[in-house]
Design a protein around this motif. Structure first.
Motif, PDB file in Angstrom:
ATOM      1  N   PRO B 251       0.825  -1.232   0.000  1.00 16.24           N
ATOM      2  CA  PRO B 251       0.000   0.000   0.000  1.00 16.24           C
ATOM      3  C   PRO B 251       0.851   1.272   0.000  1.00 16.24           C
ATOM      4  O   PRO B 251       0.508   2.243  -0.678  1.00 16.24           O
ATOM      5  CB  PRO B 251      -0.802  -0.106   1.292  1.00 16.24           C
ATOM      6  N   ALA B 252       1.971   1.261   0.734  1.00 12.26           N
ATOM      7  CA  ALA B 252       2.828   2.450   0.774  1.00 12.26           C
ATOM      8  C   ALA B 252       3.424   2.712  -0.607  1.00 12.26           C
ATOM      9  O   ALA B 252       3.483   3.858  -1.072  1.00 12.26           O
ATOM     10  CB  ALA B 252       3.927   2.277   1.816  1.00 12.26           C
ATOM     11  N   ALA B 253       3.835   1.632  -1.292  1.00 11.48           N
ATOM     12  CA  ALA B 253       4.396   1.785  -2.633  1.00 11.48           C
ATOM     13  C   ALA B 253       3.329   2.290  -3.593  1.00 11.48           C
ATOM     14  O   ALA B 253       3.598   3.125  -4.456  1.00 11.48           O
ATOM     15  CB  ALA B 253       4.958   0.449  -3.106  1.00 11.48           C
ATOM     16  N   ARG B 254       2.100   1.795  -3.432  1.00  7.37           N
ATOM     17  CA  ARG B 254       0.987   2.232  -4.286  1.00  7.37           C
ATOM     18  C   ARG B 254       0.739   3.736  -4.094  1.00  7.37           C
ATOM     19  O   ARG B 254       0.615   4.488  -5.051  1.00  7.37           O
ATOM     20  CB  ARG B 254      -0.278   1.428  -3.938  1.00  7.37           C
ATOM     21  N   ALA B 255       0.676   4.172  -2.825  1.00  7.85           N
ATOM     22  CA  ALA B 255       0.452   5.601  -2.540  1.00  7.85           C
ATOM     23  C   ALA B 255       1.568   6.438  -3.149  1.00  7.85           C
ATOM     24  O   ALA B 255       1.327   7.480  -3.762  1.00  7.85           O
ATOM     25  CB  ALA B 255       0.379   5.830  -1.027  1.00  7.85           C
ATOM     26  N   ALA B 256       2.812   5.927  -3.013  1.00  4.48           N
ATOM     27  CA  ALA B 256       3.955   6.668  -3.523  1.00  4.48           C
ATOM     28  C   ALA B 256       3.923   6.723  -5.053  1.00  4.48           C
ATOM     29  O   ALA B 256       4.207   7.753  -5.660  1.00  4.48           O
ATOM     30  CB  ALA B 256       5.245   6.014  -3.037  1.00  4.48           C
ATOM     31  N   LEU B 258       1.274   6.563  -6.984  1.00 13.14           N
ATOM     32  CA  LEU B 258       0.217   7.508  -7.387  1.00 13.14           C
ATOM     33  C   LEU B 258       0.699   8.945  -7.229  1.00 13.14           C
ATOM     34  O   LEU B 258       0.460   9.796  -8.084  1.00 13.14           O
ATOM     35  CB  LEU B 258      -1.049   7.289  -6.545  1.00 13.14           C
TER      36      LEU B 258
END
Lengths: 376, 308
Positions: B251-256, B258
């Motif tokens: 999730p952190a990688a996804r947020a980053a 985006l």
């Protein structure tokens, strides 16, 4: 999430409404594309498409007439539509001129109206003019063409309400009973201009011309006189447009972003449509920040992320981990704010819903538009 | 970017596409002006009032109210402006009421295109030049103008009337209003945009309308909600691969990822805006806020403070 699609399944007309900057135009195109892929003959009528959207449709110069979206654009996107897609852009001035031509008894009268300064302002600049013409164009297309579905994008009105009220307001302008009663004797006497003010008290006329200057009133009287006899035609047509919009074959799609301001407008619009018995086919929340940390538990610490990164052999794991932690935390702040607004929107406006994640609606080709259509 | 000296003008006009944050920027400029000891009026036009509520005060309505020390707000509606203008031209309220409560007259006033815009603008510009006790009533008037198309409609009324209206009271009013709008010592128009395709398109079109049609002196381009460039291109590619990892990394990688995509698109839009517009740009960073309130406006004001 086929709710919106199902909501529009039996519709012949879809009208996308909402405040400016929420992505109405792109969603209108996606709705149209979807039906065309399924086998319909579909038209999307836009107001001011983004260049990239026009390009996506292969229509670099959209005009006031319908243009067929070329087959090679579909092939490039790997799509095989069973139907056909057409697109056009509303030209307000042209639509006004066409409407006048339609109702004018002869060429002379038509030209006299075109030349009148009041008409020129009315058709280009008067507030509500664009909204009125969008409705007018829709009626023309719906009654004179043979589409399975027409999707209308609407102007970014300052107030959502303008859209429903503009036709009435402008018709009011064109021919209130007051004006006709005033004008009738002046017209039959063959004299126009300030003569009409002799009917009122001299006191009123004098004060009024002090307010505006007398010649402005002369222009206006000339305009009103040119429109004599045409008002009924305009009025009947506007009532027909209004009646059309209340038909079950029409579906309004209310589009909002997740900002409080746009949700406010969307809810206000929804309420108005409901009060006027206009059929609502769905509500779309566009550009929503997705919740990436569901459950709302404690967010990961920088160290935790750094360790996970290091375990996968990522260099500079410590520094990158700190940035990841910060970005995720900020993302969740925005996601929470969006979720709160979307929840309010969907709870207050029941019916078919769709929430479209941010960036996914940032479309620059037909393939992207088709992906967006799937989430409807 | 010191030296822009926007706040030294008497009238700041703020416009741009709907939803780009015009009211926030107007409120922040108003706060800054008041903090520098100016008496400030922020005008909204026929709007659902946003400025006073943003600053934590109730809506002001049609008469100016002080919402923060030194900062007043007002919502100018055609109806109230028409009454005020009518009373001013005709001198006596009783005459106004006698004449304007007349149905015929009301009809004709409504039927004259641009009259509503003229009286609204007239009311605002009257505030700009009004004096009290031998000094200006306001040191600074901020006009939180309508969105692009409607703003051009509003602001071009004086020039349009000068083109078409013969000598008379309307023309005299159009003349002083026009003079005031095009005076570079008095007025500056700034455009607010988001670093996104459509708002930038509108900003570019709007700027050419400001130059070619309106002739109003131009201030700055305010790029609002600009995401920070946090990740390199290389990192972004790696983040894309890490998205499918289990929590917490996925999730952190996804947020980053985006965030990086958004920052890249924004940078592209900013470059395009800068290439197309020869205006000084002021960048307001994207602030992660759960609610937009006084504290958020203060943050924006702090960012603007260095440039205006």
């Amino acid at each position: 999430m086929g709710e919106i699609r199902d909501g529009l399944a039996r519709k012949r007309i879809a009208v996308c409404v909402g405040s400016g900057g929420v992505g109405k135009t792109t969603l209108a195109a996606a709705i149209a594309l979807q039906r065309a892929l399924e086998g319909g003959r579909v038209l999307v009528c836009t107001i001011d498409p983004a260049r990239r959207l026009a390009n996506a449709l292969g229509l670099e110069t959209l005009g006031n007439v319908e243009a067929h979206v070329p087959d090679h654009k579909f092939r490039e996107a790997g799509l095989a539509p069973r139907g056909q897609l057409f697109a056009m852009m509303l030209d307000v001035k042209r639509t006004w001129d066409d409407l006048v031509a339609r109702h004018a008894p002869d060429r002379t009268r038509q030209d006299r109206i075109y030349k009148n300064r009041i008409y020129q302002q009315l058709s280009s600049a008067l507030a509500g003019s664009q909204e009125y013409m969008a409705m007018e164009k829709l009626y023309e297309l719906a009654t004179e063409r043979d589409y399975d579905l027409i999707v209308l994008d609407t102007p970014p009105t300052a107030h959502a309400l303008d859209f429903l009220e503009a036709p009435d307001r402008i018709l009011d302008f064109l021919g209130s009973d007051t004006a006709r009663i005033l004008l009738a004797p002046a017209l039959s006497a063959g004299k126009l201009g300030l003569k009409l003010f002799h009917l009122g008290s001299g006191y009123v006329a004098k004060t009024l011309s002090r307010f505006t200057g007398a010649e402005v009133l002369t222009d206006l009287a000339d305009f009103m006189a040119s429109f004599q006899g045409m008002y009924e035609g305009f009025k009947n047509r506007a009532s027909a447009v209004r009646a059309l919009l209340a038909q079950p074959e029409v579906g309004f799609v209310v589009v909002s972003s997740a900002s409080p301001r746009s949700v406010d407008e969307a809810l206000y619009f929804h309420e108005r449509l409901h009060a006027e018995s206009m059929p609502i086919a769905g509500v779309i929340a566009n550009r929503v920040a997705p919740d990436l940390w569901p459950g709302g538990g404690a967010l990961p610490e920088p160290d935790e992320l750094a360790a996970a990164l290091a375990a996968r052999g990522v260099p500079d794991a410590r520094d990158l981990g700190a940035r990841l932690a910060r970005v995720l935390a900020e993302h969740e702040v925005l996601a929470r704010a969006d979720a709160r607004e979307v929840e309010l929107l969907f709870r207050s406006a029941p019916g078919p819903h769709a929430a479209i994640p941010r960036l996914e609606s940032d479309v620059h080709n037909l393939a992207g538009l088709a992906r967006l259509a799937v989430s409807l | 970017m010191p030296g822009l000296a926007l706040l030294d003008h008497r009238l700041l006009i703020i416009t741009g596409k709907g939803g780009v944050g015009k009211s926030t920027i107007s409120a922040a400029l108003g706060l800054l002006g008041a903090r520098r000891g100016k008496r400030v009026l922020v005008c909204e036009v026929n709007a659902k009032e946003r400025v006073a509520p943003l600053l934590g005060a109730p809506a002001s309505g049609s008469s100016a109210r002080e919402v923060v020390p030194g900062l007043f707000t007002v919502d100018v509606t055609p109806r109230d402006a028409m009454r005020e203008y009518g009373t001013m031209v005709l001198r006596f309220r009783s005459i106004y009421d006698a004449v304007f409560e007349n149905r015929l007259v009301r009809f004709f006033l409504r039927a004259i295109p641009s009259l509503a815009e003229l009286v609204v603008l007239g009311k605002i510009l009257h505030e700009v030049r009004a004096e009290e006790h031998g000094r200006p009533r306001w040191d600074l008037v901020v006009l939180d103008a309508p969105a692009t198309g409607h703003a051009v409609q509003l602001l071009r009324v004086p020039a349009a009337l000068l083109d078409t209206v013969p000598p008379g009271p309307l023309r005299r009013d159009a003349q002083w209003m026009h003079d005031l709008l095009v005076d570079p010592l008095t007025t500056a128009l700034s455009i607010v945009t988001l670093p996104e395709e459509m708002p930038v398109n509108e900003a570019i079109d709007l700027d050419s309308a400001v130059r070619d049609v309106l002739g109003i002196p131009r201030g700055a381009l305010v790029v609002n909600a600009m995401p920070e460039a946090i990740f390199s291109e290389e990192e972004r590619a790696r983040l894309g691969e890490l998205e499918r990892e289990p929590p917490p990394l996925g999730p952190a990688a996804r947020a980053a990822w985006l965030q990086a995509l958004r920052a890249e698109q924004a940078a592209r839009s900013l470059t395009r805006a800068r290439a197309a517009l020869d205006l000084p740009t002021i960048l307001v960073p994207l602030l992660a806020r759960e609610r937009w309130d006084r504290a958020a406006v203060e943050d924006v004001a702090a960012v603007l403070a260095g440039s205006v």
